[in-house]
Design a protein around this motif. Structure first.
Motif, PDB file in Angstrom:
ATOM      1  N   LYS A 110       1.636   3.956   5.433  1.00  0.00           N
ATOM      2  CA  LYS A 110       0.479   4.486   4.715  1.00  0.00           C
ATOM      3  C   LYS A 110       0.077   3.558   3.573  1.00  0.00           C
ATOM      4  O   LYS A 110      -1.095   3.200   3.423  1.00  0.00           O
ATOM      5  CB  LYS A 110       0.787   5.890   4.179  1.00  0.00           C
ATOM      6  N   ASP A 111       1.052   3.151   2.779  1.00  0.00           N
ATOM      7  CA  ASP A 111       0.792   2.257   1.658  1.00  0.00           C
ATOM      8  C   ASP A 111       0.311   0.898   2.156  1.00  0.00           C
ATOM      9  O   ASP A 111      -0.626   0.310   1.602  1.00  0.00           O
ATOM     10  CB  ASP A 111       2.062   2.096   0.816  1.00  0.00           C
ATOM     11  N   ASN A 113      -1.241   0.121   5.069  1.00  0.00           N
ATOM     12  CA  ASN A 113      -2.592   0.154   5.647  1.00  0.00           C
ATOM     13  C   ASN A 113      -3.661   0.209   4.564  1.00  0.00           C
ATOM     14  O   ASN A 113      -4.677  -0.485   4.644  1.00  0.00           O
ATOM     15  CB  ASN A 113      -2.732   1.349   6.594  1.00  0.00           C
ATOM     16  N   LYS A 114      -3.429   1.003   3.540  1.00  0.00           N
ATOM     17  CA  LYS A 114      -4.387   1.110   2.441  1.00  0.00           C
ATOM     18  C   LYS A 114      -4.516  -0.225   1.703  1.00  0.00           C
ATOM     19  O   LYS A 114      -5.620  -0.704   1.458  1.00  0.00           O
ATOM     20  CB  LYS A 114      -3.948   2.208   1.471  1.00  0.00           C
TER      21      LYS A 114
END
Length: 238
Positions: A110-111, A113-114
């Motif tokens: 998640k981190d 990709n952002k």
């Protein structure tokens, strides 16, 4: 939080050559610093000493993080280092490089990709994320190297002549990226032999033949040394 760096009477001899001699200066936290000087001034040696890739012959580097002096090992773990020639894999695409560094930094999906999408957008590299590194232009290649370093959000970013060998438009774009990502959470130390780039820094540290000539805000340094630009400064001291 960003890291403050102090070099305290740093000297470094490489073989029989004095690369740096008694250099004491402060790289204040949360600012963009320029280590400025012609080829052979000692810029790369200074950055490598801060990174811990070299050990000083005399003196030391002192690091402060969150208001407290920290060990060099703690500081190094929070650093990002961009060498003059970033080592990338020509057969891997831009996105595959970012995935490689994701695994290296042990980032969650998640981190990652952002952050990756933010960096691609900031560098204008989104349309080229599937292009192999070996087919990138010089400026795009440097951008990919810079993204790979920034992916882990370092507290101290060391950039060794990142704009050397690229066209003027790419030089401007790389500076824009530096200022877009820099802030109170990141200290940036950037070396350059392009005299016009010195005035883009919040603070400059001027090296000549391994000696520190001056340090401070660019306009103050020029006023104190009675010059109108940094090229004139080095001609004067040649």
């Amino acid at each position: 939080m960003s890291i403050e760096v102090r070099t305290i009477h740093i000297s470094k001899t490489l073989n029989t050559t004095a690369a740096l001699t008694d250099v004491s200066t402060v790289f204040d936290a949360g600012m963009v610093h320029g280590v400025v000087g012609p080829n052979g001034a000692g810029k790369t040696t200074l950055l490598r000493l801060i990174k811990g890739l070299l050990h000083p012959t005399q003196g030391k580097c002192e690091f402060t993080y969150q208001g407290k002096v920290c060990t060099p090992q703690e500081a190094i773990s929070r650093m990002g280092y961009f060498p003059q020639e970033p080592s990338l894999y020509p057969d891997l695409s831009v996105w595959e490089h970012l995935e490689f560094f994701r695994d290296l930094y042990n980032l969650g999906d998640k981190d990652f990709n952002k952050r990756a999408e933010e960096l691609l957008a900031a560098t204008g590299m989104t349309p080229f994320k599937d292009r192999p590194a070996g087919k990138l232009s010089g400026g795009m290649y440097k951008k990919l190297g810079l993204m790979s370093v920034l992916l882990n959000r370092p507290s101290l970013l060391l950039l060794d002549e990142p704009t050397i060998g690229v066209d003027p438009v790419s030089r401007q774009e790389l500076w824009d990226i530096v200022y877009n990502v820099a802030g109170p959470e990141m200290t940036v130390i950037l070396s350059t032999s392009y005299m016009d780039e010195a005035e883009r820094c919040a603070k400059v540290h001027v090296l000549q033949n391994g000696h520190l000539l001056a340090a401070g805000q660019p306009h103050t340094v020029m006023e104190n040394l009675h010059v109108t630009n940094f090229a004139e400064l080095f001609l004067k001291h040649e």
